[in-house]
Design an enzyme around this catalytic site. Structure first.
Site, short mmCIF file in Angstrom:
data_model
loop_
_atom_site.label_atom_id
_atom_site.label_comp_id
_atom_site.label_asym_id
_atom_site.label_seq_id
_atom_site.Cartn_x
_atom_site.Cartn_y
_atom_site.Cartn_z
N ASP A 35 -8.17 18.33 -14.84
CA ASP A 35 -8.45 16.96 -15.26
C ASP A 35 -8.07 16.88 -16.74
OD1 ASP A 35 -9.71 14.67 -16.27
OD2 ASP A 35 -11.32 14.76 -14.79
N ARG A 92 0.84 -1.20 0.00
CA ARG A 92 0.00 0.00 0.00
C ARG A 92 0.88 1.26 0.00
NH1 ARG A 92 -1.81 1.94 4.48
NH2 ARG A 92 -2.21 -0.06 5.47
N LYS A 94 -9.38 5.72 -19.29
CA LYS A 94 -9.66 6.20 -20.64
C LYS A 94 -8.40 6.04 -21.52
CE LYS A 94 -13.66 7.33 -18.92
NZ LYS A 94 -13.49 7.26 -17.50
N TYR A 102 -17.44 16.27 -15.68
CA TYR A 102 -17.84 14.86 -15.71
C TYR A 102 -18.84 14.62 -14.56
CZ TYR A 102 -17.67 9.92 -14.64
OH TYR A 102 -18.03 8.64 -14.32
C1 LIG Z 1 -13.12 13.55 -17.47
C2 LIG Z 1 -13.27 12.44 -16.46
N1 LIG Z 1 -12.72 12.59 -15.25
C3 LIG Z 1 -12.84 11.63 -14.31
C4 LIG Z 1 -13.55 10.47 -14.55
C5 LIG Z 1 -13.67 9.43 -13.47
O1 LIG Z 1 -12.79 8.38 -13.70
P1 LIG Z 1 -13.01 6.86 -13.26
O2 LIG Z 1 -14.20 6.36 -13.98
O3 LIG Z 1 -11.72 6.21 -13.64
O4 LIG Z 1 -13.20 6.89 -11.78
C6 LIG Z 1 -14.11 10.27 -15.81
C7 LIG Z 1 -14.86 9.03 -16.10
O5 LIG Z 1 -15.59 8.93 -17.07
C8 LIG Z 1 -13.99 11.29 -16.78
O6 LIG Z 1 -14.55 11.18 -18.02
#
Ligand SMILES: Cc1ncc(COP(=O)(O)O)c(C=O)c1O
Length: 392
Positions: free
Chosen positions: A177, A53, A202, A105
């Site tokens: 992000d 961890r 992604k 998101y």
């Molecule tokens: C732009 C964006 N940020 C964060 C996330 C969250 O990521 P995760 O699904 O890996 O938790 C997503 C998920 O679709 C996303 O499209």
């Protein structure tokens, strides 16, 4: 990372990231170390690996690669993008205020509204396309700006440099992000951001086979706090998924190039379709693309002149584009935000944010472009027939 490799270009560092010196086998790829615990020299010895961890050789190789590709000093890999976001929120305390982009998101917004608010954090959402909106939303207790660019699903662009200048003037942290652009297309730390987040589920993973997240920073104090959040909360990424992400990253530049070429051709095609109302794509609105994005990436959003059910039918009619949530893999995906990714947002609020019933989001994959175009053409023909029948 080897000193020579450190000075090489993005593509070379993506492939030749850090080797694991402990291994001694000269393995060309980073091994997977599943061990949860490690032998130590003496009680209290923390000079090497102790417990997975805290750190793990496979994850460490991945984290060093991520730091290098984002031009950061430290990176931390998490069990999901949302786990990484949660670690960012541990930098704040009850009573703090965050200004975030409104086209966020949905899962990030859910975490802000349904989890973080319960712990006393406050949020204001602004249209990130005008940097002044961030400045105007600042309160005495604002500690963090949270930006996605391009945004999901409308692909709005935020000028990171301008927002960063405002953040710095007011001593506010800026988090970006960078999931949609990836470090191959834009590097927010270089543009003044303090923290970069990825949903590595992604493009970084790139094959729709992992759920993972990452944070990258360039400041040792921030790094220490985020590392603390990673091991104290325990939402780190496991060795096998770390290895899958490392493997995905080796082809990131190739994939992003092909995603971009395919998406540009799809936009060209959509521009000729009378049933298409509006196309959302980086640079499509005629405005300069900020942030030195070197290419547009693989996301294309557009609205159709059709009602909720007809658009759903259109999304179900494709044969190569898979009707699915998520994005960023080699396979093309189609999504109807109003009934899928953004269905949890009340219709009025959704529409006010521009996420109309007619909106379709494509995650354009790396298949042959002709097959993708034929697939869209066929689905449009089916939509036309559906609309004719409905009108008669
Ligand atoms: C732009 C964006 N940020 C964060 C996330 C969250 O990521 P995760 O699904 O890996 O938790 C997503 C998920 O679709 C996303 O499209």
């Amino acid at each position: 990372m080897d000193e020579h490799i450190k000075k090489t270009r993005f593509e070379t560092r993506a492939i030749h990231g850090p080797k694991v010196p402990e291994d001694g086998t000269r393995s060309v790829t980073t091994p997977i170390y599943p061990s949860s615990t490690y032998g130590v020299e003496y009680p209290g010895d923390e000079s090497g690996y102790v417990y997975a961890r805290w750190s793990n050789p496979t994850r460490k190789a991945l984290e060093q690669t991520l730091a290098s590709l984002e031009n950061g000093s430290h990176a931390y890999a998490f069990s999901s993008g949302l786990a990484a976001l949660n670690a960012v929120l541990t930098l704040l305390k009850s009573g703090d205020h965050i200004v975030a982009v409104d086209d966020l998101y949905g899962g990030s917004m859910r975490q802000f509204e349904k989890v973080a608010r319960n712990f006393g954090l406050d949020f204001t959402y602004v249209d990130g396309r005008q940097p002044d909106n961030f400045e105007n939303a600042i309160k005495e207790n604002t500690r963090l700006f949270w930006v996605e660019t391009p945004t999901n699903p409308l692909l709005h662009l935020v000028d990171i440099e301008k927002v960063s200048a405002i953040a710095k003037e007011h001593n506010i942290l800026l988090g970006v992000d960078n999931t949609f652009a990836t470090p191959f297309i834009q590097q927010p730390l270089t543009l003044g951001a303090d923290i970069v987040l990825h949903s590595a589920s992604k493009y970084l993973g790139g094959h729709c086979d992992i759920i993972a997240g990452a944070l990258v920073v360039n400041d040792p104090t921030l790094a220490e706090k985020l590392y603390f959040a990673q091991y104290a909360v325990g939402a780190h990424l496991n060795p096998f998924e770390s290895w899958l992400m490392l493997r995905g990253i080796k082809t990131l530049h190739l994939r992003m190039e092909r995603h971009s070429v395919n998406s540009m051709k799809i936009v060209e095609f959509l521009e000729t379709v009378d049933l298409v109302d509006k196309i959302y794509y980086p640079g499509q609105d005629g405005n300069k693309v900020p942030n030195e994005m070197i290419m547009p990436g693989g996301m294309v959003t557009f609205s159709l002149k059709a009602d909720f059910d007809a658009v759903k039918q259109f999304c179900m009619a494709t044969k190569v584009f898979v009707l699915a949530e998520s994005l960023g893999g080699v396979e093309s995906l189609i999504n109807h935000p109003a009934s899928m990714t953004h269905a949890s947002i009340p219709k009025e609020e959704r529409e006010a944010r521009g996420i109309t019933d007619g909106l379709v989001r494509l995650s354009v994959g790396v298949e042959h472009i002709d097959d993708l175009l034929i697939d869209l053409r066929n689905a449009l023909t089916a939509l036309r027939k559906h609309l004719e029948v409905a009108a008669s």
